[in-house]
Scaffold this motif. Structure first.
Motif, PDB file in Angstrom:
ATOM      1  N   CYS A 143       0.956  -1.007   0.004  1.00 49.84           N
ATOM      2  CA  CYS A 143       0.083   0.156   0.050  1.00 49.84           C
ATOM      3  C   CYS A 143       0.848   1.362  -0.006  1.00 49.84           C
ATOM      4  O   CYS A 143       1.624   1.473   0.831  1.00 49.84           O
ATOM      5  N   TYR A 144       0.643   2.079  -0.936  1.00 49.59           N
ATOM      6  CA  TYR A 144       1.463   3.306  -1.335  1.00 49.59           C
ATOM      7  C   TYR A 144       0.431   4.503  -0.959  1.00 49.59           C
ATOM      8  O   TYR A 144       0.955   5.720  -0.693  1.00 49.59           O
ATOM      9  N   ILE A 145      -0.832   4.332  -1.018  1.00 49.31           N
ATOM     10  CA  ILE A 145      -1.841   5.238  -1.003  1.00 49.31           C
ATOM     11  C   ILE A 145      -2.640   4.741   0.285  1.00 49.31           C
ATOM     12  O   ILE A 145      -3.736   3.817  -0.135  1.00 49.31           O
ATOM     13  N   PRO A 146      -2.795   5.366   1.267  1.00 49.65           N
ATOM     14  CA  PRO A 146      -3.718   4.986   2.318  1.00 49.65           C
ATOM     15  C   PRO A 146      -5.277   5.227   1.919  1.00 49.65           C
ATOM     16  O   PRO A 146      -5.579   6.143   1.020  1.00 49.65           O
ATOM     17  N   GLY A 147      -6.086   4.177   2.351  1.00 53.01           N
ATOM     18  CA  GLY A 147      -7.512   4.282   1.926  1.00 53.01           C
ATOM     19  C   GLY A 147      -8.089   3.000   1.862  1.00 53.01           C
ATOM     20  O   GLY A 147      -7.592   1.987   2.653  1.00 53.01           O
ATOM     21  N   ILE A 148      -9.356   2.689   1.285  1.00 57.96           N
ATOM     22  CA  ILE A 148     -10.092   1.676   1.336  1.00 57.96           C
ATOM     23  C   ILE A 148      -9.792   1.099  -0.044  1.00 57.96           C
ATOM     24  O   ILE A 148     -10.010   1.509  -0.954  1.00 57.96           O
ATOM     25  N   TYR A 149      -9.588  -0.551   0.204  1.00 56.43           N
ATOM     26  CA  TYR A 149      -9.204  -1.105  -1.155  1.00 56.43           C
ATOM     27  C   TYR A 149     -10.172  -2.323  -1.311  1.00 56.43           C
ATOM     28  O   TYR A 149     -10.959  -2.863  -0.132  1.00 56.43           O
ATOM     29  N   TYR A 150     -10.364  -2.937  -2.492  1.00 54.24           N
ATOM     30  CA  TYR A 150     -11.229  -4.294  -2.586  1.00 54.24           C
ATOM     31  C   TYR A 150     -10.304  -5.191  -3.123  1.00 54.24           C
ATOM     32  O   TYR A 150      -9.674  -5.006  -3.939  1.00 54.24           O
ATOM     33  N   PHE A 151     -10.477  -6.335  -2.650  1.00 55.21           N
ATOM     34  CA  PHE A 151      -9.590  -7.546  -3.152  1.00 55.21           C
ATOM     35  C   PHE A 151     -10.535  -8.653  -3.385  1.00 55.21           C
ATOM     36  O   PHE A 151     -11.334  -8.944  -2.826  1.00 55.21           O
ATOM     37  N   ASN A 152     -10.019  -9.660  -4.587  1.00 58.02           N
ATOM     38  CA  ASN A 152     -10.971 -10.830  -4.825  1.00 58.02           C
ATOM     39  C   ASN A 152      -9.867 -11.780  -5.131  1.00 58.02           C
ATOM     40  O   ASN A 152      -8.769 -11.597  -5.808  1.00 58.02           O
ATOM     41  N   LEU A 153     -10.251 -12.981  -4.686  1.00 61.01           N
ATOM     42  CA  LEU A 153      -9.273 -14.202  -4.982  1.00 61.01           C
ATOM     43  C   LEU A 153      -9.960 -15.451  -5.577  1.00 61.01           C
ATOM     44  O   LEU A 153     -11.284 -15.535  -5.048  1.00 61.01           O
ATOM     45  N   ASN A 154      -9.741 -15.827  -6.905  1.00 60.98           N
ATOM     46  CA  ASN A 154     -10.243 -16.823  -7.484  1.00 60.98           C
ATOM     47  C   ASN A 154      -9.438 -18.166  -7.693  1.00 60.98           C
ATOM     48  O   ASN A 154      -7.992 -17.826  -8.124  1.00 60.98           O
ATOM     49  N   ILE A 155      -9.822 -19.344  -7.440  1.00 59.23           N
ATOM     50  CA  ILE A 155      -8.854 -20.464  -7.280  1.00 59.23           C
ATOM     51  C   ILE A 155      -9.667 -21.683  -8.066  1.00 59.23           C
ATOM     52  O   ILE A 155     -11.019 -21.784  -8.004  1.00 59.23           O
ATOM     53  N   HIS A 156      -9.010 -22.653  -8.313  1.00 60.82           N
ATOM     54  CA  HIS A 156      -9.833 -23.959  -8.869  1.00 60.82           C
ATOM     55  C   HIS A 156      -9.148 -24.790  -7.860  1.00 60.82           C
ATOM     56  O   HIS A 156      -7.767 -25.306  -7.900  1.00 60.82           O
ATOM     57  N   CYS A 177     -10.537 -18.913   2.020  1.00 53.43           N
ATOM     58  CA  CYS A 177     -11.098 -19.532   0.762  1.00 53.43           C
ATOM     59  C   CYS A 177     -10.716 -21.032   0.907  1.00 53.43           C
ATOM     60  O   CYS A 177      -9.728 -21.418   0.869  1.00 53.43           O
ATOM     61  N   TYR A 178     -11.818 -21.723   1.239  1.00 51.92           N
ATOM     62  CA  TYR A 178     -11.856 -23.252   1.478  1.00 51.92           C
ATOM     63  C   TYR A 178     -12.637 -24.187   0.604  1.00 51.92           C
ATOM     64  O   TYR A 178     -13.825 -23.874   0.312  1.00 51.92           O
ATOM     65  N   MET A 187     -14.500 -24.113  -9.014  1.00 53.04           N
ATOM     66  CA  MET A 187     -13.951 -22.816  -8.791  1.00 53.04           C
ATOM     67  C   MET A 187     -14.364 -22.385  -7.375  1.00 53.04           C
ATOM     68  O   MET A 187     -15.747 -22.346  -7.091  1.00 53.04           O
ATOM     69  N   GLN A 188     -13.527 -21.671  -6.877  1.00 49.13           N
ATOM     70  CA  GLN A 188     -13.959 -20.891  -5.405  1.00 49.13           C
ATOM     71  C   GLN A 188     -13.553 -19.641  -5.568  1.00 49.13           C
ATOM     72  O   GLN A 188     -12.582 -19.354  -6.400  1.00 49.13           O
ATOM     73  N   SER A 189     -14.196 -18.733  -4.956  1.00 50.32           N
ATOM     74  CA  SER A 189     -14.066 -17.513  -4.894  1.00 50.32           C
ATOM     75  C   SER A 189     -14.031 -16.720  -3.532  1.00 50.32           C
ATOM     76  O   SER A 189     -14.837 -17.395  -2.557  1.00 50.32           O
ATOM     77  N   GLN A 190     -13.000 -15.706  -3.260  1.00 47.72           N
ATOM     78  CA  GLN A 190     -13.510 -15.047  -1.935  1.00 47.72           C
ATOM     79  C   GLN A 190     -13.112 -13.551  -2.355  1.00 47.72           C
ATOM     80  O   GLN A 190     -12.095 -13.084  -2.964  1.00 47.72           O
ATOM     81  N   SER A 191     -13.861 -12.725  -1.390  1.00 49.59           N
ATOM     82  CA  SER A 191     -13.701 -11.182  -1.811  1.00 49.59           C
ATOM     83  C   SER A 191     -13.645 -10.624  -0.212  1.00 49.59           C
ATOM     84  O   SER A 191     -14.307 -11.052   0.456  1.00 49.59           O
ATOM     85  N   ILE A 192     -13.006  -9.318  -0.243  1.00 47.87           N
ATOM     86  CA  ILE A 192     -13.061  -8.544   0.983  1.00 47.87           C
ATOM     87  C   ILE A 192     -12.703  -7.076   0.610  1.00 47.87           C
ATOM     88  O   ILE A 192     -12.008  -6.967  -0.440  1.00 47.87           O
ATOM     89  N   MET A 193     -13.093  -6.181   1.529  1.00 55.12           N
ATOM     90  CA  MET A 193     -12.641  -4.655   1.527  1.00 55.12           C
ATOM     91  C   MET A 193     -11.837  -4.660   2.819  1.00 55.12           C
ATOM     92  O   MET A 193     -12.197  -5.103   3.687  1.00 55.12           O
TER      93      MET A 193
END
Length: 236
Positions: A143-156, A177-178, A187-193
């Motif tokens: 993180c170089y810019i403080p703030g709120i971020y969204y992240f997403n992970l997709n796996i097989h 992600c389990y 396919m499995q997915s997980q996301s978070i802010m």
């Protein structure tokens, strides 16, 4: 016959007007009112009536009370447009505005079996890496810019193998992600802010227990992706 003088016509003293009127009728009879010979008519002396006496103008009286307001009239026709006014003064300079962006999207073509209890998931394909905030060698977003971020992970998942991963913020696991072992891969997915401060790290960790932990991919298609971007910078 006794004719009225100019003073009589223009109006004068009331006494003079009365005396001249009396003089005109003295020793005479009005026709049709007295009985007698025709001499009575012949001796009638006609007098023109006196004009009204002109009075002096009196003093102006006090102004009376104001009357009640009348009903509002209809709206009039719009008047012509006025002339263009002078240009106003320049305002105070505002703060400079700078847009802040941060985004990445990476993938992995090769499958991975966890060889240790904790293992970082690294990636070999870059789709987007704005300003290089994602370190491809370490598999971490910085993180170089403080703030709120969204992240997403997709796996097989891998057939008959457990899939057990966490999205990490620094050294703290945030979400899991389990997938349980199965004869079918899915396919499995997980996301978070997450709210991040400068120098915070976000990454994906594999966790190995008594069973083998793995994610599937191949050289033809990309099954594993990790994405993140800035939603709202903290400008305070």
């Amino acid at each position: 016959m006794l004719a009225a003088t100019p003073e009589d016509r223009s109006g004068g003293d009331d006494t003079n007007c009365s005396s001249k009127l009396t003089a005109g009728f003295k020793d005479s009879h009005l026709p049709g009112r007295d009985t007698g010979s025709e001499d009575n008519v012949t001796n009638y002396t006609g007098i023109e009536p006196c004009l009204s006496t002109k009075r002096d103008k009196g003093e102006k009286g006090e102004r009376g009370p104001q009357g009640k307001h009348g009903k509002e009239g209809p709206i009039g026709i719009q008047g012509p447009m006025g002339l263009k006014g002078d240009r106003g003064q320049a305002g105070i300079p505002g703060d400079s505005y700078k847009q802040h962006y941060s985004a990445f999207s990476v993938g992995r073509k090769k499958g991975l079996h966890s060889s240790d209890y904790y293992q970082t998931l690294v990636f070999d394909t870059t789709f987007v890496n704005l300003h290089g905030h994602f370190n491809m060698f370490k598999g971490k977003f910085y993180c170089y810019i403080p703030g709120i971020y969204y992240f997403n992970l997709n796996i097989h998942t891998w057939n008959f193998k457990e899939t057990y991963l966490h999205i990490m913020k620094n050294d703290q696991d945030m979400v899991i992600c389990y997938a349980q072992p199965s004869d079918r891969s899915i396919m499995q997915s997980q996301s978070i802010m997450l709210e991040l401060q400068e120098n915070d790290e976000v990454w994906v960790r594999l966790y190995k227990r008594e069973r083998e932990n793995a994610v599937y991919s191949d050289d033809v298609d990309i099954y594993v992706t990790f994405n993140g971007y800035l939603i709202k910078p903290n400008l305070d």
